[in-house]
Write a protein that holds these residues in place. Sequence first.
Motif, PDB file in Angstrom:
ATOM      1  N   LEU A   1      36.835  52.452  54.897  1.00 28.08           N
ATOM      2  CA  LEU A   1      37.402  53.682  55.421  1.00 28.08           C
ATOM      3  C   LEU A   1      37.304  53.692  56.936  1.00 28.08           C
TER       4      LEU A   1
ATOM      5  N   GLY B   1      38.631  58.718  57.984  1.00 22.52           N
ATOM      6  CA  GLY B   1      38.602  58.696  56.527  1.00 22.52           C
ATOM      7  C   GLY B   1      37.243  59.049  55.971  1.00 22.52           C
TER       8      GLY B   1
ATOM      9  N   GLN C   1      36.376  62.019  53.511  1.00 25.34           N
ATOM     10  CA  GLN C   1      35.736  61.721  52.227  1.00 25.34           C
ATOM     11  C   GLN C   1      34.542  62.639  51.978  1.00 25.34           C
TER      12      GLN C   1
ATOM     13  N   TYR D   1      44.938  60.975  62.197  1.00 22.72           N
ATOM     14  CA  TYR D   1      44.319  60.039  61.259  1.00 22.72           C
ATOM     15  C   TYR D   1      43.462  60.777  60.236  1.00 22.72           C
TER      16      TYR D   1
ATOM     17  N   ALA E   1      44.124  60.681  56.152  1.00 23.58           N
ATOM     18  CA  ALA E   1      43.067  60.375  55.184  1.00 23.58           C
ATOM     19  C   ALA E   1      42.858  61.523  54.213  1.00 23.58           C
TER      20      ALA E   1
END
Length: 552
Positions: free
Chosen positions: A4, A8, A12, A31, A35
């Motif tokens: 990742l 990301g 997450q 970005y 994600a």
Amino acid sequence: MTTLTVSGRVAQVLSSYLSDVFGVMGNGNVYFLDAAEKLGLRFSAVRHEGAAIAAADAYYRASGRLAAGTTTYGPGYTNALTALAESVQAQIPVVLVTGDAPSSGARPQDVDQAAIAAGLGAATFTVTRDAAGSITQQAVEYALTKRTAVVIAIPYDLAALEAADEELPAPLTPAVSDDVDGGLGQVARLLAGAKRPLILAGRGAHLAGAGPELRELADRLGALTAGTALALNLLHCEGYLGVAGGFGTDTAAGLMGEADVVLVAGASLSPFTMRFGHLLGPDSTVIQIDAALQPTNPRVDLFVSADAKSAAARLLRMLDDSASADAWRAEARRRLAEGPGHQAGSDETPDGRLDPRSLATALDAVLPERRTVVQDGGHFVGWAPMYWNIPRPQDLVMVGTAYQAIGLGLASAVGAARALEDGRTLVLASGDGGFLMGLSDLESLIGTAASAVVVIYNDAAYGAEIHQYGSQGLTEKPMLIPEVDFSGIARALGAESAIIRSLADLAALTEWIDAGAKGTFVADCRITSSVRAPWLTEWMNAKQAAKAAVAG
């Protein structure tokens, strides 16, 4: 482990705490949003960065579930500051994910975003490649534990780089403050001996889930009950007096002033709730049970730092089953029935426009019973709590009151509308001044809400200023607003709408509701500025008395 990016990893970790993100895309968060979408987070686009955090804030207030707002760095970030300050002041846990200056050093256009946030009282957590996940988790846990807004900053040069693998600890279990031996025995003795007990609940009691225990406690004691504006109907049982403070009736306030023992659960006792010192009698004993570490008002005689729900449960075990104040409830019923309620309003006004009190009463009869109300700040702010049925505490989302701001209503309506999952209709109440401030997000609301009614109290002015300063002879020119055709704007953006000049014109809204109440209906209500809200009169009188005391 799946590879990742830093963005990301942030997304997450957030996905284990929340499902919804509100914001505007830009260089600093593109970005992260990419994600977030791949991870299945639901993104609701707003049209101004100021709406990103306001929508996430209202989402929490309406549902009790965490949400995130997101903006780019620099101007995107600074556009969100008023809403961020409101969340901090109102103690709403919310997360702002934003871009930031590169880790290698600030560029000419960068500002010190962390310093700005600190000035508002919000902590900033700047992620790194090595600890993007753990820093994100720390930020979220901080927001939930401290009940505040936090900023998660992603440096621009790290956003798309690969993040290090991390083993994250399990999320913390929120600690419950519970002062077992800190005065509950004395509280029980005072309540048992009370002849005119009153239980006053605030938002803290609602958030603690203490309603059932406090209602049972009130029935056990024969106590009267009341709530702050943010705990409306939490303690709705026999003996319920309604809202305490400037939105309540004088009859109810008179009864509250006669209470000999007052149990305050999860309420801060703000000057507004206390009617600027006049709500409670000078001889009443005031007990406060709160998650705070110390009393929040000098009027408190006995303070217990504890979770409101567990404290009320313990008090129930300490008290016997015989109500000691049944006569108190009987007297309250009689006086509430005989005493005056809120003024009904007039059919005629000096300028021929609608009386907002009559309008509010008529709207209450028309609007769907299953409603969640969002209120912007402004002079009109009392009409819904005073005249509308608010089914549950979470069905009144009052924004701007903590930071004394207007213009957050439309953005907040977007978040609250997204939070509703049970077929309720979102009702936004706004003034024309605040509505114009957030106008770009009318499109966001129309695109988000399954069922929404927008009520604009349109007096072609900044009403609070007209009453406070125009009444003193100051020039009204800066306080006036050209009368805007909000109905025409709404239709252009895809909503149903009508200009409401008389109560008969509400037939258009009734027809829309009868047809299924699908989409968004904007009611552009042309009200008079000749009616001053009672709460504002009370506040103005308190200010005048304070000035006189200083001068004396």
